[in-house]
Design a protein around this motif. Structure first.
Motif, mmCIF file in Angstrom:
data_model
loop_
_atom_site.group_PDB
_atom_site.id
_atom_site.type_symbol
_atom_site.label_atom_id
_atom_site.label_comp_id
_atom_site.label_asym_id
_atom_site.label_seq_id
_atom_site.Cartn_x
_atom_site.Cartn_y
_atom_site.Cartn_z
ATOM 1 N N VAL A 33 32.042 55.635 54.149
ATOM 2 C CA VAL A 33 32.796 56.198 55.270
ATOM 3 C C VAL A 33 32.671 55.257 56.461
ATOM 4 C CG1 VAL A 33 33.054 58.138 56.864
ATOM 5 C CG2 VAL A 33 32.337 58.553 54.486
ATOM 6 N N ILE A 34 33.806 54.960 57.061
ATOM 7 C CA ILE A 34 33.855 54.189 58.301
ATOM 8 C C ILE A 34 34.087 55.207 59.414
ATOM 9 C CG2 ILE A 34 35.082 52.418 59.622
ATOM 10 C CD1 ILE A 34 36.151 51.432 56.801
ATOM 11 N N ALA A 35 33.069 55.431 60.236
ATOM 12 C CA ALA A 35 33.217 56.322 61.392
ATOM 13 C C ALA A 35 33.464 55.432 62.595
ATOM 14 C CB ALA A 35 31.970 57.173 61.577
ATOM 15 N N ARG A 36 34.529 55.736 63.323
ATOM 16 C CA ARG A 36 34.882 54.859 64.443
ATOM 17 C C ARG A 36 35.812 55.575 65.408
ATOM 18 N NH1 ARG A 36 39.992 53.997 63.707
ATOM 19 N NH2 ARG A 36 40.938 53.491 61.711
ATOM 20 N N PRO A 37 35.917 55.064 66.645
ATOM 21 C CA PRO A 37 36.880 55.628 67.591
ATOM 22 C C PRO A 37 38.303 55.241 67.201
ATOM 23 C CG PRO A 37 35.727 53.765 68.581
ATOM 24 C CD PRO A 37 35.125 53.978 67.215
ATOM 25 N N GLY A 38 39.240 55.856 67.864
ATOM 26 C CA GLY A 38 40.651 55.564 67.608
ATOM 27 C C GLY A 38 41.256 56.572 66.648
ATOM 28 N N ARG A 39 42.357 56.178 66.058
ATOM 29 C CA ARG A 39 43.054 57.044 65.112
ATOM 30 C C ARG A 39 42.592 56.718 63.707
ATOM 31 N NH1 ARG A 39 46.339 60.162 67.238
ATOM 32 N NH2 ARG A 39 47.769 60.456 65.509
ATOM 33 N N VAL B 21 36.741 55.119 49.881
ATOM 34 C CA VAL B 21 36.396 54.770 51.256
ATOM 35 C C VAL B 21 37.232 55.676 52.155
ATOM 36 C CG1 VAL B 21 36.383 52.981 53.041
ATOM 37 C CG2 VAL B 21 35.880 52.368 50.661
ATOM 38 N N ALA B 22 36.579 56.303 53.116
ATOM 39 C CA ALA B 22 37.276 57.181 54.060
ATOM 40 C C ALA B 22 37.051 56.673 55.479
ATOM 41 C CB ALA B 22 36.774 58.613 53.932
ATOM 42 N N ILE B 23 37.961 57.050 56.359
ATOM 43 C CA ILE B 23 37.864 56.737 57.782
ATOM 44 C C ILE B 23 37.695 58.061 58.519
ATOM 45 C CG2 ILE B 23 39.047 55.796 59.801
ATOM 46 C CD1 ILE B 23 40.711 54.108 57.766
ATOM 47 N N ALA B 24 36.624 58.163 59.307
ATOM 48 C CA ALA B 24 36.388 59.352 60.123
ATOM 49 C C ALA B 24 36.605 58.960 61.582
ATOM 50 C CB ALA B 24 34.975 59.882 59.914
ATOM 51 N N ALA B 25 37.715 59.381 62.121
ATOM 52 C CA ALA B 25 38.049 59.125 63.520
ATOM 53 C C ALA B 25 37.922 60.450 64.282
ATOM 54 C CB ALA B 25 39.469 58.570 63.625
ATOM 55 N N PRO B 26 37.886 60.405 65.602
ATOM 56 C CA PRO B 26 37.734 61.655 66.353
ATOM 57 C C PRO B 26 38.803 62.705 66.046
ATOM 58 C CG PRO B 26 37.291 59.802 67.783
ATOM 59 C CD PRO B 26 37.814 59.238 66.484
ATOM 60 N N GLU B 27 40.035 62.264 65.762
ATOM 61 C CA GLU B 27 41.116 63.235 65.565
ATOM 62 C C GLU B 27 41.319 63.667 64.125
ATOM 63 O OE1 GLU B 27 44.097 61.621 63.852
ATOM 64 O OE2 GLU B 27 42.829 59.884 63.937
ATOM 65 N N ALA B 28 40.814 62.900 63.166
ATOM 66 C CA ALA B 28 41.073 63.245 61.764
ATOM 67 C C ALA B 28 40.257 62.369 60.832
ATOM 68 C CB ALA B 28 42.564 63.071 61.446
ATOM 69 N N VAL B 29 40.281 62.761 59.565
ATOM 70 C CA VAL B 29 39.677 61.977 58.489
ATOM 71 C C VAL B 29 40.795 61.575 57.550
ATOM 72 C CG1 VAL B 29 38.148 62.074 56.484
ATOM 73 C CG2 VAL B 29 37.454 63.153 58.632
ATOM 74 N N GLY B 30 40.761 60.335 57.093
ATOM 75 C CA GLY B 30 41.753 59.867 56.136
ATOM 76 C C GLY B 30 41.093 59.008 55.078
ATOM 77 N N VAL B 31 41.744 58.865 53.957
ATOM 78 C CA VAL B 31 41.250 58.021 52.876
ATOM 79 C C VAL B 31 41.873 56.642 53.018
ATOM 80 C CG1 VAL B 31 41.173 57.723 50.364
ATOM 81 C CG2 VAL B 31 40.918 60.009 51.366
ATOM 82 N N LEU B 32 41.053 55.611 52.873
ATOM 83 C CA LEU B 32 41.520 54.232 52.943
ATOM 84 C C LEU B 32 41.816 53.772 51.520
ATOM 85 C CD1 LEU B 32 42.000 51.595 54.534
ATOM 86 C CD2 LEU B 32 39.567 51.096 54.227
ATOM 87 N N PRO B 33 43.091 53.624 51.180
ATOM 88 C CA PRO B 33 43.420 53.202 49.814
ATOM 89 C C PRO B 33 42.990 51.764 49.569
ATOM 90 C CG PRO B 33 45.415 53.399 51.135
ATOM 91 C CD PRO B 33 44.267 53.824 52.008
#
Length: 144
Positions: free
Chosen positions: A90-96, A124-136
């Protein structure tokens, strides 16, 4: 998906189950890590159920994906020594939560770290403040 949308039996399902992945990431990635940046290794049992989340905080100025990959490689090598051979990153980071070039570079670093440690990277997923998404992956035609 938010963590409060998780099915009641989420802990008995593989973390890669599309019905649970984003909710589990939302549960584990803290607001602080999403603002300051962090890398999570979601160590999994052989059946891909969550075993243990591990948080590697990012330096606020850390932009070197190779350095992040090196830290991940060391952590995965240690986990593999103890019989863990499956992981979700998981990549947790600011932004979208929309994937960025840095996210793609981090995924490549994670893939290399997993290969060197003998660990299978399942997602691999991205956890941003507004949502979580999967990184293909590069070969995956699915949109994030």
């Amino acid at each position: 998906m938010r963590f409060d949308d998780l099915p009641r039996d989420w802990a008995q399902r593989p973390i890669t189950d599309p019905a649970v992945l984003e909710g589990v990431v939302d549960l584990i990635a803290t607001d602080r890590s999403r603002v300051g940046g962090a890398t999570y290794l979601l160590l999994c049992h052989h059946n891909r159920r969550l075993l243990q989340p591990v948080c590697l905080p990012d330096e606020p100025r850390q932009v070197d994906t190779a350095a992040v990959g090196e830290r991940v490689s060391l952590a995965l090598a240690e986990a593999a020594r103890h019989g863990v051979h499956d992981v979700v990153m998981v990549i947790a980071r600011p932004g979208r939560s929309t994937p960025t070039p840095r996210d793609r570079d981090l995924r490549a670093a994670f893939e290399a770290a997993c290969r060197s440690a003998g660990v299978t990277l399942h997602a691999v997923a991205i956890a941003a403040p507004e949502a979580v998404g999967v990184l293909p992956s590069e070969g995956d035609s699915a949109a994030a």
